[in-house]
Design a protein around this motif. Structure first.
Motif, PDB file in Angstrom:
ATOM      1  N   LEU A  74       0.793  -1.160   0.200  1.00  0.00           N
ATOM      2  CA  LEU A  74      -0.066  -0.144  -0.152  1.00  0.00           C
ATOM      3  C   LEU A  74       0.649   1.216  -0.042  1.00  0.00           C
ATOM      4  CD1 LEU A  74      -3.001  -1.138   2.233  1.00  0.00           C
ATOM      5  CD2 LEU A  74      -2.745  -0.857   0.043  1.00  0.00           C
ATOM      6  N   LYS A  77       1.472   3.779  -4.975  1.00  0.00           N
ATOM      7  CA  LYS A  77       0.316   4.224  -5.292  1.00  0.00           C
ATOM      8  C   LYS A  77      -0.467   3.802  -6.251  1.00  0.00           C
ATOM      9  CE  LYS A  77       2.517   7.387  -8.727  1.00  0.00           C
ATOM     10  NZ  LYS A  77       2.619   8.979  -9.146  1.00  0.00           N
ATOM     11  N   VAL A  80      -3.924  -0.073  -5.865  1.00  0.00           N
ATOM     12  CA  VAL A  80      -5.531  -0.486  -6.079  1.00  0.00           C
ATOM     13  C   VAL A  80      -5.660  -0.500  -7.579  1.00  0.00           C
ATOM     14  CG1 VAL A  80      -7.659   0.681  -6.061  1.00  0.00           C
ATOM     15  CG2 VAL A  80      -6.258   0.789  -4.019  1.00  0.00           C
ATOM     16  N   SER A 106      -7.321   4.022   5.005  1.00  0.00           N
ATOM     17  CA  SER A 106      -7.756   5.051   3.802  1.00  0.00           C
ATOM     18  C   SER A 106      -7.925   4.272   2.420  1.00  0.00           C
ATOM     19  CB  SER A 106      -6.409   5.929   3.705  1.00  0.00           C
ATOM     20  OG  SER A 106      -5.211   4.985   3.439  1.00  0.00           O
ATOM     21  N   CYS A 107      -7.754   3.051   2.182  1.00  0.00           N
ATOM     22  CA  CYS A 107      -8.062   2.609   1.005  1.00  0.00           C
ATOM     23  C   CYS A 107      -8.885   1.368   0.962  1.00  0.00           C
ATOM     24  CB  CYS A 107      -6.731   2.471   0.221  1.00  0.00           C
ATOM     25  SG  CYS A 107      -5.710   1.194   0.926  1.00  0.00           S
ATOM     26  N   ASP A 110     -11.589   1.518  -1.529  1.00  0.00           N
ATOM     27  CA  ASP A 110     -11.397   1.639  -2.833  1.00  0.00           C
ATOM     28  C   ASP A 110     -10.833   0.103  -3.252  1.00  0.00           C
ATOM     29  OD1 ASP A 110     -11.738   4.203  -3.251  1.00  0.00           O
ATOM     30  OD2 ASP A 110      -9.571   4.850  -2.597  1.00  0.00           O
TER      31      ASP A 110
END
Length: 323
Positions: A74, A77, A80, A106-107, A110
């Protein structure tokens, strides 16, 4: 496809970076982090496009399960984006990610939207002071928030704990029970910084846990695509998994190969055997890439030799191989 010993190889672990935002003593201590950074500058990781070419070739060979690893995946960048694109490759059955959880909150949504199926969170302690001492970072609460966010996003979450001498298994199990997620205990493998650790046996731990949680029986449900053997304890609602590479050799059923962040297709953690795919990516065709991968996988070693460290030929850090 099948290797020379008749094992079906359908699982590819893809390291997308050597970098990590923690400094776990048994994986990437501060003394090794600088070397990893220097190597990354001299020999950068594969691009997303290069990794996808390899995934398409792997799919043509019958690979259906993928796990994104690092370092810490993670911190890159494009993580995802890569999950989304791998999930779109025809034949893909599952895409998972193994993370330390620091950036997961935070992701998580996503990742789920991108098609991620599961998240394995590495967590060796739930004591804040011990976590900071072990990882070099005061980030336990961030990891806990990440676990909650992943569950809320609908991701299948599991916890991974390295079975060290200092392990407080009961505390981890009680946390896993509270969060309603399985926990797996992983024997320390003598790779990289792990060579300085003499890890206890998972079989002894399994028996020890019976004193607290009652008799255990094999879990009848399939909990994943990897080598973990799960059991059910009488007093627990969640299964407990054991990945016993040292004291419970599972090479006969090994179904995986690994891709390092720099394009080396690695066949076994114990040996340097494999093939550098970067040259084929740059100078060959898609058919060439698939053929080179097939020839390499066919030669996957029969078993590791962790019990005979002098016979090992792998000397890289685990973070450089892909955890």
């Amino acid at each position: 496809m099948k290797d020379q010993y008749g094992r079906t190889i359908d699982y590819l672990r893809i390291s997308i970076t050597d970098a990590c935002n923690l400094r776990c003593r048994y994986c990437m201590p501060e003394s090794a982090a600088g070397c990893a950074l220097e190597q990354a500058e001299q020999n950068p990781p594969l691009t997303v496009e290069e990794m996808l070419k390899i995934v398409h070739a792997a799919a043509g060979l019958g690979i259906t399960h993928y796990r994104i690893t690092g370092g810490e995946p993670l911190v890159r960048k494009e993580c995802v984006e890569l999950v989304q694109k791998i999930k779109a490759v025809p034949g893909t059955a599952s895409v998972g990610i193994t993370t330390n959880g620091v950036r997961l909150a935070s992701c998580a949504r996503d990742l789920k939207a991108a098609g991620c199926d599961s998240v394995n969170v590495s967590l060796d302690t739930v004591d804040a002071a011990e976590f900071a001492a072990l990882t070099g970072r005061d980030a336990l609460e961030q990891v806990k928030q990440g676990i909650c966010a992943a569950k809320e996003a609908g991701l299948l979450v599991k916890l991974n704990a390295v079975h060290r001498k200092e392990l407080h298994a009961q505390e981890l199990i009680e946390f896993a029970e509270q969060e309603k997620v399985p926990v797996r205990f992983i024997e320390v493998m003598p790779v990289g910084a792990g060579k300085s650790y003499v890890g206890p046996s998972n079989e002894a731990l399994k028996t020890e846990l019976e004193q607290w949680y009652g008799a255990c029986t094999p879990d009848q449900e399939k909990e994943g695509n990897g080598p973990a053997a799960y059991v059910r304890y009488e007093k627990l609602s969640m299964p407990v998994g054991f990945i016993s590479a040292i004291h419970g050799k599972f090479c006969g059923s090994c179904n995986r190969v690994r891709l390092t962040s720099r394009g080396f297709l690695k066949l076994c953690l114990c040996y340097e055997n494999g093939v550098d795919l970067r040259e084929v990516l740059q100078n060959g065709t898609a058919a060439d890439l698939r053929d080179v991968m097939a020839q390499a996988i066919l030669k996957k070693p029969m078993e590791h030799c962790f019990e005979r460290p002098k016979d090992m030929t792998e000397h890289h850090l685990m973070s450089g191989i892909g955890g």
